[in-house]
Each structure stands twice: as structure tokens, then as C-alpha cells.
Scaffold this motif. Sequence first.
Motif, PDB file in Angstrom:
ATOM      1  N   GLY A 169       0.787  -1.227   0.000  1.00  0.00           N
ATOM      2  CA  GLY A 169       0.000   0.000   0.000  1.00  0.00           C
ATOM      3  C   GLY A 169       0.818   1.277   0.000  1.00  0.00           C
ATOM      4  O   GLY A 169       0.330   2.328  -0.433  1.00  0.00           O
ATOM      5  N   ILE A 170       2.073   1.218   0.469  1.00  0.00           N
ATOM      6  CA  ILE A 170       2.841   2.460   0.558  1.00  0.00           C
ATOM      7  C   ILE A 170       3.117   3.050  -0.820  1.00  0.00           C
ATOM      8  O   ILE A 170       3.308   4.259  -0.954  1.00  0.00           O
ATOM      9  N   PHE A 171       3.109   2.218  -1.851  1.00  0.00           N
ATOM     10  CA  PHE A 171       3.374   2.709  -3.200  1.00  0.00           C
ATOM     11  C   PHE A 171       2.105   3.195  -3.902  1.00  0.00           C
ATOM     12  O   PHE A 171       2.156   3.660  -5.031  1.00  0.00           O
ATOM     13  N   GLN A 172       0.976   3.067  -3.230  1.00  0.00           N
ATOM     14  CA  GLN A 172      -0.298   3.444  -3.822  1.00  0.00           C
ATOM     15  C   GLN A 172      -0.841   4.762  -3.272  1.00  0.00           C
ATOM     16  O   GLN A 172      -1.947   5.179  -3.617  1.00  0.00           O
ATOM     17  N   GLY A 173      -0.059   5.421  -2.396  1.00  0.00           N
ATOM     18  CA  GLY A 173      -0.505   6.681  -1.827  1.00  0.00           C
ATOM     19  C   GLY A 173      -0.591   7.777  -2.879  1.00  0.00           C
ATOM     20  O   GLY A 173       0.214   7.830  -3.810  1.00  0.00           O
ATOM     21  N   ASN A 174      -1.567   8.669  -2.702  1.00  0.00           N
ATOM     22  CA  ASN A 174      -1.781   9.774  -3.623  1.00  0.00           C
ATOM     23  C   ASN A 174      -1.555  11.082  -2.865  1.00  0.00           C
ATOM     24  O   ASN A 174      -2.317  11.421  -1.957  1.00  0.00           O
ATOM     25  N   ALA A 175      -0.487  11.804  -3.243  1.00  0.00           N
ATOM     26  CA  ALA A 175      -0.128  13.024  -2.529  1.00  0.00           C
ATOM     27  C   ALA A 175      -1.237  14.071  -2.580  1.00  0.00           C
ATOM     28  O   ALA A 175      -1.496  14.767  -1.594  1.00  0.00           O
ATOM     29  N   GLY A 176      -1.900  14.177  -3.723  1.00  0.00           N
ATOM     30  CA  GLY A 176      -2.994  15.140  -3.849  1.00  0.00           C
ATOM     31  C   GLY A 176      -4.126  14.849  -2.886  1.00  0.00           C
ATOM     32  O   GLY A 176      -4.666  15.760  -2.241  1.00  0.00           O
ATOM     33  N   LYS A 177      -4.480  13.572  -2.757  1.00  0.00           N
ATOM     34  CA  LYS A 177      -5.522  13.184  -1.806  1.00  0.00           C
ATOM     35  C   LYS A 177      -5.087  13.476  -0.376  1.00  0.00           C
ATOM     36  O   LYS A 177      -5.897  13.879   0.470  1.00  0.00           O
ATOM     37  N   GLY A 178      -3.794  13.249  -0.098  1.00  0.00           N
ATOM     38  CA  GLY A 178      -3.287  13.516   1.239  1.00  0.00           C
ATOM     39  C   GLY A 178      -3.401  14.990   1.604  1.00  0.00           C
ATOM     40  O   GLY A 178      -3.838  15.347   2.705  1.00  0.00           O
ATOM     41  N   ARG A 179      -3.012  15.872   0.698  1.00  0.00           N
ATOM     42  CA  ARG A 179      -3.122  17.314   0.928  1.00  0.00           C
ATOM     43  C   ARG A 179      -4.582  17.722   1.090  1.00  0.00           C
ATOM     44  O   ARG A 179      -4.924  18.555   1.933  1.00  0.00           O
ATOM     45  N   GLN A 180      -5.451  17.110   0.276  1.00  0.00           N
ATOM     46  CA  GLN A 180      -6.879  17.425   0.354  1.00  0.00           C
ATOM     47  C   GLN A 180      -7.455  16.984   1.699  1.00  0.00           C
ATOM     48  O   GLN A 180      -8.280  17.698   2.296  1.00  0.00           O
ATOM     49  N   LEU A 181      -7.030  15.812   2.178  1.00  0.00           N
ATOM     50  CA  LEU A 181      -7.501  15.304   3.456  1.00  0.00           C
ATOM     51  C   LEU A 181      -7.157  16.258   4.597  1.00  0.00           C
ATOM     52  O   LEU A 181      -7.895  16.374   5.587  1.00  0.00           O
ATOM     53  N   CYS A 182      -6.023  16.950   4.443  1.00  0.00           N
ATOM     54  CA  CYS A 182      -5.573  17.890   5.475  1.00  0.00           C
ATOM     55  C   CYS A 182      -6.107  19.310   5.265  1.00  0.00           C
ATOM     56  O   CYS A 182      -5.927  20.174   6.128  1.00  0.00           O
ATOM     57  N   GLY A 183      -6.718  19.556   4.110  1.00  0.00           N
ATOM     58  CA  GLY A 183      -7.210  20.888   3.816  1.00  0.00           C
ATOM     59  C   GLY A 183      -6.132  21.863   3.406  1.00  0.00           C
ATOM     60  O   GLY A 183      -6.324  23.087   3.497  1.00  0.00           O
ATOM     61  N   PHE A 184      -4.993  21.366   2.936  1.00  0.00           N
ATOM     62  CA  PHE A 184      -3.909  22.254   2.511  1.00  0.00           C
ATOM     63  C   PHE A 184      -4.232  22.820   1.120  1.00  0.00           C
ATOM     64  O   PHE A 184      -4.494  22.061   0.188  1.00  0.00           O
TER      65      PHE A 184
END
Length: 364
Positions: A169-184
Amino acid sequence: MKRKIVFTGGGSAGHVSVNAALIPEFQKNGWEIYYIGSRDGIEKSIITANFPEVQYLSVPVGKWRRYFSWKNFSDPVLVMKGFLEARRFLKKIKPDFIFSKGGFVSVPVVSAGRSLKIPVIIHESDYTPGLANKLVFPFSKAICTTFKETGQFLKGNKSIHVGAVLREGIFQGNAGKGRQLCGFTNTKPVLAVMGGSLGSFKINNLIEQNLTELIKHFNIIHFCGKGNVNGALRQDGYAPFEFVNEGLFDLVAAASIVVSRAGSNSIFEFLALKKPMLLIPLSAKASRGDQIINARSFEKAGYCRVIEEEQLTDELFLKELSYLSRNRGQIQKRMSQEKEFKRTNEMYELLVNQIDQQPDNRAL
């Protein structure tokens, strides 16, 4: 008839993560899977939450503390109870083998397995073997190591260097989704802060004291640990979490730099993802010093900067983060040359091949 495997290991997320990475491979290949852990440890919450189809069994657990405690006199009774309970489970399951990740819950399980002549393979993530793995090493068929140097601390020829076992799973992370999850919403680099599975008071306090300065330069993802989120600090550019399951890989993918303890499984995953690290290893006063050795080996390779707890100051912390920001590209280039990784399907094949070989009667 389905083949059967028993996983064991616990006490911290680091003693569960390799097991959690491998379980899907055994499921995919049709194995019947059991997990023997403690009654209320973190391994129970991780396994039951993520693998409800795995049969989780619990045993009493005793441990040896590196400081004076009256429990050091009573816990051997728990170890014996754990041994008897584990032996009862194993006699009923009759597994093809046991895979142990370490931690004190593994001692009664592996010992019971040895008494029943069940093959055992153990795994050591750290540079030097932990006490639990040292205790059960004589009962094992093989020990798989993350660091190639670990073999020098182990007698005989049972050591197999496999490198880091990485969760798919670590290779399937999406940086855009991560930023969105944080509201950045801005383009500032992201600083991810992790204090281990239970959080770290010292690291949490460090971030809170320097938050005003940090937020000028970074968006901050802060994994605080259960019950440690300070709601009063919530603001744009600062996203605190207790513990994350869903979305974790997206959050890690979003990170530009990571501040972390130095547990082996975590830092090898950051290395695989080419995330420059500032490591603050657990003090030798509170541990056997394994995290310090892990961190220094990564520092020698040029993957990180290290500050030991005793030398930690606000000024040094900010200085080292500045260094990582300026040299991020150069560090990532070094990281891209590291090949000491093993995917879970490769690790599955290695384990099954080991078990299907002619048994070593000395280990069994």
C-alpha cells in the motif's frame, strides 16, 4: 486441505507491520491464517480491524523490564501461562509453521511451537536483535533480517538477509488526496511528524513549541498518538491526527520531509518513498538503544539527519529541518540508489521455500 500459518508478534506497531504486510499474500494463496497476540495490545486492534477473517487468539504476556519493577518477579508466571495457552492453541491448529515478528508475546508462542516440533521462522527488523528474538532464536529454523549487518550478532548459519519487507500500500498513496484530506490549499512543502504508534510527548511538545515558526515554511501533518491531539492548535496549514488507518498512505505520499522516531520498518518505508528524514530516536534510557543504531546507520548512508533526545533543542531542530529542505534533492538522489527491499510476494515465496526444504532437526 488448506495449509495453515500462525503469525505472532506485538507490543508496538513495529512488531506487527511485517505480519500485516504478509497476511494478504497468504490469503491470496489460500492459507488458513491465525494470529496469536496479547489480549489488549496494539497487535489486536491492528489485526482485527484490518483482517477480520483472520482468527485472532490471545494469551497472557509477561515481559522483562530494563529497570527495577516488582512485575519482573511476577511476570514469569504470566509467561508460563502464556506458554500453556499457546501450546493448547497450537495443538488444536496444527500449523505448517509459525512466523514471529518479535515482542514479548512471541516468546511463549515460539517456545510452545518448539515443544510441539512446529517449524518457526522469526524476523528481526532492527540493526541489532531484540531481547525477545534473542530468547527464541535457538528455537527457530531461520531468522530473516532487514539489515545485512544483523547477522554478525547471531550465531550459526540461520540468518537470512532479506532487506526491508514493504507493505504494498505504501506505493499506492496519492499526494494530492493527502493534501486534500488535510485541507492544505497552498504550495508550501509538507512536513510529516510521527512519534511512533503511541505518539511521543517529547516530539509533540517540540512541534507545539515551534508551530508558529514551522508553519511559516511548511504545511504540517502531525501524527500525535491516541488522546494527544491539542484541538486549540488547529489552524490552516496544521493537520493533527491521533492514529490513521484509512488514508495513511496518501498522507505519507504528501510529505516532503519526515520527522520521526527510528523504528526500522517505518524508516525503510520512508527510504523506499524517498522521503528525507530528521530522526529523533528513542533514548537509550528508555530502550535498548536499537533506534539510535538504526538512525546512525541511515545517517552514515546520507538518508537522514539525527538528533538524539539528550541533545534536542528548538534551535538545533529548526537548523536540521532547514538543512534537509536545502538538500532535499541531493538526499533523494542517494535514496533512489538503495535496493535493499523485498516485496511481499517475494517474501512469501522465500518463507514457503524455507518451510518446504528438508527440516533442520537442530531447530525443531
